[in-house]
Motif scaffolding. Structure first.
Motif, PDB file in Angstrom:
ATOM      1  N   HIS A  10       0.775  -1.266  -0.289  1.00 29.66           N
ATOM      2  CA  HIS A  10       0.242  -0.188  -0.003  1.00 29.66           C
ATOM      3  C   HIS A  10       0.182   1.800   0.029  1.00 29.66           C
ATOM      4  O   HIS A  10       0.306   1.876  -0.718  1.00 29.66           O
ATOM      5  CB  HIS A  10      -1.242  -0.385   1.217  1.00 29.66           C
ATOM      6  CG  HIS A  10      -1.698   1.205   1.877  1.00 29.66           C
ATOM      7  ND1 HIS A  10      -1.716   2.068   2.257  1.00 29.66           N
ATOM      8  CD2 HIS A  10      -3.048   1.210   0.850  1.00 29.66           C
ATOM      9  CE1 HIS A  10      -2.587   2.973   2.112  1.00 29.66           C
ATOM     10  NE2 HIS A  10      -3.366   2.481   0.976  1.00 29.66           N
TER      11      HIS A  10
ATOM     12  N   LYS B 176     -13.305  10.513   0.877  1.00 30.09           N
ATOM     13  CA  LYS B 176     -13.811   8.952   0.878  1.00 30.09           C
ATOM     14  C   LYS B 176     -14.691   8.903  -0.592  1.00 30.09           C
ATOM     15  O   LYS B 176     -14.296   8.342  -1.575  1.00 30.09           O
ATOM     16  CB  LYS B 176     -14.900   8.899   2.176  1.00 30.09           C
ATOM     17  CG  LYS B 176     -15.679   7.367   1.551  1.00 30.09           C
ATOM     18  CD  LYS B 176     -16.788   7.987   3.162  1.00 30.09           C
ATOM     19  CE  LYS B 176     -17.213   6.557   3.640  1.00 30.09           C
ATOM     20  NZ  LYS B 176     -18.410   6.232   4.785  1.00 30.09           N
TER      21      LYS B 176
ATOM     22  N   THR C 152      -5.103   3.066   8.324  1.00 26.04           N
ATOM     23  CA  THR C 152      -5.145   1.973   8.916  1.00 26.04           C
ATOM     24  C   THR C 152      -4.049   0.777   8.705  1.00 26.04           C
ATOM     25  O   THR C 152      -3.735  -0.076   8.661  1.00 26.04           O
ATOM     26  CB  THR C 152      -6.312   1.101   8.389  1.00 26.04           C
ATOM     27  OG1 THR C 152      -7.023   0.751   7.068  1.00 26.04           O
ATOM     28  CG2 THR C 152      -7.175   2.034   9.169  1.00 26.04           C
TER      29      THR C 152
ATOM     30  N   MET D 204      -7.966   5.492   4.563  1.00 28.81           N
ATOM     31  CA  MET D 204      -8.095   4.148   4.584  1.00 28.81           C
ATOM     32  C   MET D 204      -6.556   4.195   4.920  1.00 28.81           C
ATOM     33  O   MET D 204      -5.568   2.922   5.596  1.00 28.81           O
ATOM     34  CB  MET D 204      -8.828   3.324   3.287  1.00 28.81           C
ATOM     35  CG  MET D 204      -8.537   1.373   3.492  1.00 28.81           C
ATOM     36  SD  MET D 204      -8.510   0.655   2.015  1.00 28.81           S
ATOM     37  CE  MET D 204      -7.257  -0.723   2.157  1.00 28.81           C
ATOM     38  N   TYR D 205      -6.175   5.148   4.220  1.00 31.20           N
ATOM     39  CA  TYR D 205      -4.474   5.233   4.878  1.00 31.20           C
ATOM     40  C   TYR D 205      -3.553   4.703   5.662  1.00 31.20           C
ATOM     41  O   TYR D 205      -2.681   4.320   5.652  1.00 31.20           O
ATOM     42  CB  TYR D 205      -4.386   6.702   3.967  1.00 31.20           C
ATOM     43  CG  TYR D 205      -2.621   7.315   3.943  1.00 31.20           C
ATOM     44  CD1 TYR D 205      -2.348   6.869   2.880  1.00 31.20           C
ATOM     45  CD2 TYR D 205      -2.094   7.803   4.991  1.00 31.20           C
ATOM     46  CE1 TYR D 205      -0.383   7.257   2.369  1.00 31.20           C
ATOM     47  CE2 TYR D 205      -0.854   7.934   5.325  1.00 31.20           C
ATOM     48  CZ  TYR D 205       0.232   7.789   3.577  1.00 31.20           C
ATOM     49  OH  TYR D 205       1.319   8.050   3.927  1.00 31.20           O
TER      50      TYR D 205
ATOM     51  N   HIS E 258      -9.370   9.271  12.462  1.00 26.53           N
ATOM     52  CA  HIS E 258      -9.080   8.834  10.663  1.00 26.53           C
ATOM     53  C   HIS E 258      -9.699   9.743   9.997  1.00 26.53           C
ATOM     54  O   HIS E 258     -10.825   9.872   9.776  1.00 26.53           O
ATOM     55  CB  HIS E 258     -10.223   7.195  11.717  1.00 26.53           C
ATOM     56  CG  HIS E 258     -10.513   6.692  10.447  1.00 26.53           C
ATOM     57  ND1 HIS E 258      -9.731   6.173   9.548  1.00 26.53           N
ATOM     58  CD2 HIS E 258     -11.313   5.069  10.357  1.00 26.53           C
ATOM     59  CE1 HIS E 258     -10.089   5.234   9.079  1.00 26.53           C
ATOM     60  NE2 HIS E 258     -11.016   4.412   9.541  1.00 26.53           N
TER      61      HIS E 258
ATOM     62  N   ARG F  13     -14.286   6.621  10.098  1.00 26.09           N
ATOM     63  CA  ARG F  13     -13.738   7.693   9.660  1.00 26.09           C
ATOM     64  C   ARG F  13     -14.325   8.752   8.504  1.00 26.09           C
ATOM     65  O   ARG F  13     -15.294   8.241   8.373  1.00 26.09           O
ATOM     66  CB  ARG F  13     -12.935   7.738   7.745  1.00 26.09           C
ATOM     67  CG  ARG F  13     -13.638   6.796   7.038  1.00 26.09           C
ATOM     68  CD  ARG F  13     -12.867   6.314   5.641  1.00 26.09           C
ATOM     69  NE  ARG F  13     -13.890   5.820   4.957  1.00 26.09           N
ATOM     70  CZ  ARG F  13     -13.168   5.028   3.636  1.00 26.09           C
ATOM     71  NH1 ARG F  13     -11.938   5.571   3.537  1.00 26.09           N
ATOM     72  NH2 ARG F  13     -13.975   4.421   2.991  1.00 26.09           N
TER      73      ARG F  13
END
Length: 230
Positions: free
Chosen positions: A46, A188, A81, A78-79, A75, A151
């Motif tokens: 990632h 998002k 996490t 996704m970055y 949050h 998030r």
């Protein structure tokens, strides 16, 4: 161009993620240490694709303190996490119970060391959290939680979920707040934009504080970088 990069990233990342996910049961057979290393490969994938395709890189302000902590992070995407798993040395994750229903992934998350929390914060859920928290603490592993529960768009400051206070009490560990602004570049919905995500590691907050005090301090710290974009 940003949309082209976004589609390209999603396509390549998820295609390359398939073999990693499918080989997870094999990693589980060799114990948690091997499983953690296996999961870290996904996080590194990632990170590499973020940099090469989207042009997104992290800038870290502050240092990860040595020892066992409860990390509490903002949050927005996704970055974090995945990025924070690498940065913080693979802490155990706190996850919503609903995520455990995802086939294979939920099972693997438990094997990885996930600590499951119940949003209802009932007395039964709190007792379970206390028991599981004590077990995680006994391993010497740190824990990470996104205490807003989900998030949120950059610039918003929702209150911490009620479960945070129970987790703080159950683990009885110093809290390290983490502020970040990933939502500026990774909304998002919409195309992702190139740039630098700032990750600010705060000063540890001691265990044993009253609920209102620790929630106020943590909420302020994780929102340090959370001013509206533009």
């Amino acid at each position: 161009m940003n949309w082209v990069r976004t589609i390209l990233f999603r396509t390549i990342f998820y295609l390359l993620s398939v073999p990693i996910v499918l080989t997870t049961p094999i990693a589980v057979l060799f114990g948690q240490r091997v499983l953690i290393a296996h999961a870290d490969r996904w996080s590194r994938l990632h990170r590499i694709l973020m940099r090469l395709i989207l042009g997104i890189t992290p800038r870290v302000e502050g240092a990860v303190p040595p020892g066992q902590f409860l990390f509490v992070a903002k949050h927005e995407a996704m970055y974090e996490t995945l990025e924070l798993q690498l940065l913080l040395g693979s802490p155990a994750m706190v996850l919503k119970r609903e995520l455990m229903r995802i086939p294979l992934w939920g099972w693997a998350a438990v094997k990885y060391g996930a600590l499951v929390v119940d949003r209802e914060a009932s007395s039964k859920a709190l007792r379970t959290m206390m028991r599981e928290g004590a077990a995680v603490r006994a391993t010497g592993r740190s824990v990470i939680v996104y205490a807003e529960g989900t998030r949120v768009p950059h610039g918003e400051h929702p209150p911490l979920r009620s479960g945070f206070a129970g987790l703080y009490k159950a683990l009885d560990l110093p809290v390290v707040p983490i502020a970040l602004d990933s939502g500026r570049l990774l909304p998002k919905r919409g195309a992702k934009r190139p740039g630098v995500v700032t990750i600010r590691i705060g000063t540890p907050i001691p265990p044993g504080l009253p609920r209102r005090e620790v929630e106020t301090r943590v909420h302020a710290a994780i929102n340090e970088l959370n001013t509206p974009a533009g």
